[in-house]
Design a protein around this motif. Structure first.
Motif, PDB file in Angstrom:
ATOM      1  N   GLU A   1      49.817   7.356  19.036  1.00 55.00           N
ATOM      2  CA  GLU A   1      48.349   7.340  19.161  1.00 55.00           C
ATOM      3  C   GLU A   1      47.750   8.715  18.869  1.00 55.00           C
ATOM      4  O   GLU A   1      46.550   8.843  18.640  1.00 55.00           O
ATOM      5  N   TYR A   2      48.600   9.755  18.843  1.00 53.21           N
ATOM      6  CA  TYR A   2      48.103  11.084  18.504  1.00 53.21           C
ATOM      7  C   TYR A   2      48.292  11.413  17.025  1.00 53.21           C
ATOM      8  O   TYR A   2      48.001  12.515  16.597  1.00 53.21           O
ATOM      9  N   ALA A   3      48.829  10.467  16.247  1.00 51.66           N
ATOM     10  CA  ALA A   3      49.273  10.794  14.890  1.00 51.66           C
ATOM     11  C   ALA A   3      48.152  11.256  13.969  1.00 51.66           C
ATOM     12  O   ALA A   3      48.387  11.993  13.025  1.00 51.66           O
ATOM     13  N   ASP A   4      46.902  10.820  14.225  1.00 54.81           N
ATOM     14  CA  ASP A   4      45.865  11.275  13.294  1.00 54.81           C
ATOM     15  C   ASP A   4      44.928  12.309  13.915  1.00 54.81           C
ATOM     16  O   ASP A   4      43.800  12.477  13.482  1.00 54.81           O
ATOM     17  N   VAL A   5      45.419  13.046  14.908  1.00 62.47           N
ATOM     18  CA  VAL A   5      44.608  14.120  15.475  1.00 62.47           C
ATOM     19  C   VAL A   5      44.705  15.337  14.579  1.00 62.47           C
ATOM     20  O   VAL A   5      45.795  15.707  14.145  1.00 62.47           O
TER      21      VAL A   5
END
Lengths: 205, 208
Positions: free
Chosen positions: A74-78
């Motif tokens: 869920e942090y992959a596109d930060v």
């Protein structure tokens, strides 16, 4: 092999002083005698070798777009890259504090002669510049960052020692026109050395 | 000392007599690196004026609450915050120029002019004179930047702001652009010439 190539290129071709003009302020101000120049050069080299890999890791695992993927997808596109300036400078400033305490303890004479310029290494453009170039060029591994840092540092060290040696001679043996004395002639000397260093352009191992 | 200076002196001294670049010798890096063309030089000058003025005001406002032992870090954080704003704005509204300036916008943080003025002036003065000092020094810096860029672009590419100013008839008559001016070392020589001219006028600045 690639790292060796980057190391050599960083010393001669991408020289911090002659190709990018980074770290000019302390370069001009502390180059009046060779001994102080050498000390500052070593401090800068040390700082670059330490701060570049730390900032590389920071950039790869925290700041880059998608760098936080190791935390979970869920942090992959930060994308935190807008924070990079602040984090880089914080790393550099705290490292400088460390070096300052070490130098004060082990070499008080060097500490006294570097004076104000030791804390100012934090704002030496060569060091932040190194980290920014590292970010811009997408270095492959942490060892590339180390070799580039060492190369840039040694290149800076060479440049400041050489100019200090020349300035010592100029101050005692030559008759420089009044308005050019001091800073003016140093600019011209640096330019001439820069032209000489341009002959390294295109060097490759 | 600064209290005795009138606002007018605070504002106008940095233009020539106490110029940050050629007299205080601060912020040389960017003067040399971004001046091959006039346009990035102007953008860089404006960015520095903005960052310098606002960081001076902010530091001056909080100067009594900063513990002296960590003041450099506090100053860096304030400046870095402002620089991030400037660099995001440039990326949004002037993308081409921000690509040309590449890392040099980020390097405003370590521009010695900022630290120099914050330490020497903003830490000891009220916000309004600090603002004037910031704007004055920023303009002094921008002036040198534009002078250097003017000569380098004119002699190196025969253009100004991208427009051709050296007429075609010159080239037909054998005039050639001086490719040396584009190369980094010539920036140093141009600055040295400016120092030469400026110190010939202000004799008191000459070193013995």
């Amino acid at each position: 092999m690639e790292n060796l190539n980057i190391f050599i290129r960083s010393i001669f071709v991408d020289n911090m002083i002659f190709a990018y003009f980074l770290g000019m302020c302390s370069f001009l101000a502390v180059s009046k005698n060779v001994k102080t120049a050498l000390g500052l050069g070593l401090a800068v080299t040390f700082m670059l070798v330490i701060s570049l890999p730390v900032n590389y890791l920071l950039n790869t695992y925290v700041l880059q777009p998608g760098a936080l993927a190791w935390l979970g997808h869920e942090y992959a596109d930060v994308d935190l890259s807008f924070l990079s300036l602040i984090l880089f400078i914080a790393v550099i400033a705290s490292m400088t504090q460390l070096v300052e305490m070490a130098v004060e303890k082990y070499s008080p004479s060097l500490y006294a002669s570097l004076g104000i310029f030791l804390p100012l290494i934090a704002v030496n453009c060569a060091i932040l510049g190194g980290s920014l170039f590292m970010q811009q060029r997408d270095f492959g591994s942490v060892w590339t960052a180390v070799s580039a840092g060492a190369g840039w540092g040694i290149g800076w060290l060479l440049a400041i020692t050489a100019i200090a040696a020349i300035r010592e001679r100029v101050a005692s043996y030559s008759n420089v026109p009044g308005p050019l004395r001091g800073v003016g002639i140093t600019f011209i000397l640096t330019a001439l050395m820069g032209i000489a260093f341009m002959s390294f352009l295109g060097i490759k191992i | 000392m600064a209290e005795k200076l009138s606002y007018r002196d605070v504002f106008f001294n940095p233009f020539s007599k106490n110029n940050p670049v050629i007299v205080q010798i601060l912020g040389i890096c960017s003067v040399l690196a971004v001046t091959t063309k006039l346009e990035p030089a102007i953008v860089m000058g404006l960015s520095v004026i903005a960052v310098l003025a606002f960081s001076n005001v902010i530091i001056s406002l909080i100067r009594n609450t900063i513990p002296t032992s960590i003041r450099i870090i506090v100053q860096l954080v304030v400046v870095a915050g402002l620089v991030v704003i400037v660099s995001e704005l440039l990326k949004a509204y002037a993308y081409d120029v921000s690509v040309q300036l590449s890392v040099f916008i980020g390097l405003i943080i370590t521009n010695c002019i900022l630290m120099g003025r914050l330490e020497a002036f903003a830490m000891a003065n009220r916000p309004w004179p600090s603002f004037l000092d910031g704007v004055g020094n920023g303009i002094g810096y921008a002036l040198i930047l534009m002078t250097v860029a003017f000569f380098r672009e004119l002699l190196g590419s025969g253009t100004l702001l991208g427009f051709r100013v050296v007429p075609q008839s010159f080239y037909d008559a054998g005039y050639v652009n001086n490719g040396m001016m584009i190369l980094p070392p010539m920036a140093l020589i141009v600055v040295a010439c400016i120092i030469w001219v400026q110190r010939s006028i202000h004799k008191e600045l000459q070193e013995k």
